[in-house]
Design a protein around this motif. Structure first.
Motif, short mmCIF file in Angstrom:
data_model
loop_
_atom_site.label_atom_id
_atom_site.label_comp_id
_atom_site.label_asym_id
_atom_site.label_seq_id
_atom_site.Cartn_x
_atom_site.Cartn_y
_atom_site.Cartn_z
N ASP A 146 0.93 -1.23 0.05
CA ASP A 146 -0.03 0.02 -0.06
C ASP A 146 1.24 1.41 0.32
O ASP A 146 0.50 2.27 -0.64
N PRO A 147 1.83 1.60 1.25
CA PRO A 147 2.49 3.04 0.25
C PRO A 147 3.06 3.57 -1.05
O PRO A 147 3.84 3.83 -0.88
N TYR A 148 3.79 1.59 -1.35
CA TYR A 148 4.72 2.07 -2.23
C TYR A 148 3.61 2.66 -3.35
O TYR A 148 3.92 2.96 -4.11
N ALA A 149 1.78 1.99 -3.58
CA ALA A 149 1.07 2.78 -4.41
C ALA A 149 1.13 4.51 -4.10
O ALA A 149 0.78 5.34 -5.48
N TRP A 150 2.07 4.63 -3.12
CA TRP A 150 1.80 6.41 -3.39
C TRP A 150 2.74 7.38 -4.44
O TRP A 150 3.44 8.46 -5.00
N MET A 151 3.82 6.18 -4.26
CA MET A 151 5.07 6.67 -5.21
C MET A 151 4.81 6.31 -6.46
O MET A 151 5.25 7.35 -7.12
N ILE A 152 3.52 6.11 -6.94
CA ILE A 152 2.99 6.04 -8.14
C ILE A 152 3.57 7.26 -8.82
O ILE A 152 4.43 7.47 -10.12
N VAL A 164 5.27 -0.20 -11.42
CA VAL A 164 3.15 -0.43 -11.65
C VAL A 164 3.28 -1.91 -11.68
O VAL A 164 2.75 -2.45 -11.38
N ALA A 165 4.90 -2.98 -12.65
CA ALA A 165 4.12 -4.00 -13.24
C ALA A 165 4.69 -4.31 -11.48
O ALA A 165 4.13 -5.78 -11.84
N VAL A 166 5.74 -4.10 -10.32
CA VAL A 166 5.48 -4.91 -9.08
C VAL A 166 4.63 -4.71 -8.53
O VAL A 166 3.72 -5.39 -8.66
N GLU A 167 3.88 -3.62 -8.28
CA GLU A 167 2.57 -3.32 -7.57
C GLU A 167 1.67 -4.24 -8.11
O GLU A 167 0.46 -4.98 -7.41
N PHE A 168 1.34 -4.25 -9.58
CA PHE A 168 0.73 -5.41 -9.84
C PHE A 168 0.38 -7.37 -8.99
O PHE A 168 -0.59 -7.30 -9.08
#
Length: 332
Positions: A146-152, A164-168
């Motif tokens: 979740d915290p990494y989504a703020w980085m997108i 985004v590939a990692v988050e997917f």
């Protein structure tokens, strides 16, 4: 099994004057004056429960707290003061510098004789210690990715696409039952533990809260995007060997398939994510923003520091023959 994830109610106990005052003020209307910071241990329970409570307003929140508190100016001022205390302590505790290549090379070296929590559990751990480890890590994995989504929105080009590939993958590849946070809820249920969101917050000590608070702090501030990239790289590079040790440990205990499956997923996925982070995110971000090199190195150093503190906290308790959960709460 899909676990319902309702917002957390504020039914956890304070750990000092600061956390008690934050919990108290959130029971009032937004605009009520927040407490003063005072003197706090930058790695202590009181500060990190207070910070974690403030950060939770940006995640699932609390059903008995007015949503207006999320962006309340007075509370944000207090949070900024707490963040400054924590960041100053982190900067003092790590060497700093911009030698990112060396930091990454160190992460890639798998020692012949691994140490740390997963090595202990594999070599001499007991099932009750495995379950305590699950409880501690639940505070982290309930928010996994979740915290990494703020980085997108703070990245561009290939760095954004690779993240985004990692988050997917972290979010299940479009399948809700495969979201990694859900897989961890299934792990908890398989181990006979409560899978509800942050159910074990009261019994988990400051070292794990500090680790999760670091992720939230870096994620919520654009200026710390490089540090968050470094943190995520450290997680993805070091995860597969530790996850494999957990697979071997859980097979030794003939654990529920949901427990083994969570770590099997991380052995496979994180080995790919390591390459994507290094060659997609880090390399491209450095091309665009060379000045982020020191921030990425800092993110790696801080991750190692806080993970080492967490491992020491647990292992000291276990080697002394006692629970690593907070005193008086081990039966929860």
């Amino acid at each position: 099994m899909t676990i319902a994830v309702p917002p957390t109610r504020m039914r956890f106990a304070q750990r000092g004057e600061l956390s008690g005052a934050v919990i108290d003020v959130l029971g009032r209307s937004p605009g009520s004056p927040p407490p003063r910071l005072g003197s706090v241990d930058p790695f202590g329970d009181d500060l990190h429960l207070a910070l974690h409570t403030c950060y939770e307003l940006h995640y699932q929140g609390f059903p008995d707290v007015d949503p207006g508190w999320e962006w309340d100016p007075g509370l944000l001022t207090l949070r900024a003061e707490m963040e400054r205390v924590f960041l100053d302590a982190l900067r003092e505790a790590v060497p700093g510098g911009d030698d990112l290549d060396t930091e990454i090379e160190r992460l890639l070296v798998v020692p012949d004789e691994p140490s740390g929590t997963s090595a202990y559990l594999l070599g001499e751990g007991h099932w009750w210690q495995v379950r305590e480890y699950f409880v501690h890590r639940s505070i982290y994995h309930h928010k996994e990715a979740d915290p990494y989504a703020w980085m997108i929105p703070r990245l561009r080009g290939q760095a954004k696409a690779s993240l985004v590939a990692v988050e997917f993958d972290e979010f299940g590849g479009g399948r809700g039952e495969r979201v990694h946070a859900q897989l961890y809820a299934d792990l908890l249920a398989g181990a006979g533990l409560n899978p509800d969101y942050l159910h074990y917050l009261d019994v988990v000590g400051a070292p794990m809260l500090a680790l999760v608070d670091m992720m939230s702090l870096f994620g919520l501030h654009r200026r710390h995007r490089g540090a968050l990239v470094g943190h995520l790289a450290a997680v993805e590079i070091t995860s597969p060997p530790g996850a494999q040790r957990m697979v071997d440990t859980l097979r030794r205990f003939d654990a529920d398939p949901a427990c083994i499956g969570f770590y099997t997923e991380h052995v496979e996925a994180d080995a790919v994510h390591e390459q994507v982070m290094r060659h997609g995110v880090i390399a491209d971000l450095l091309t665009q923003e060379p000045a982020q090199r020191a921030a990425m190195a800092f993110g790696i150093q801080v991750t190692n520091l806080l993970e080492d503190r967490f491992a020491k906290y647990m292992l000291e308790a276990w080697r002394a023959g006692r629970s690593s959960l907070r005193e008086g709460a081990a039966d929860a």
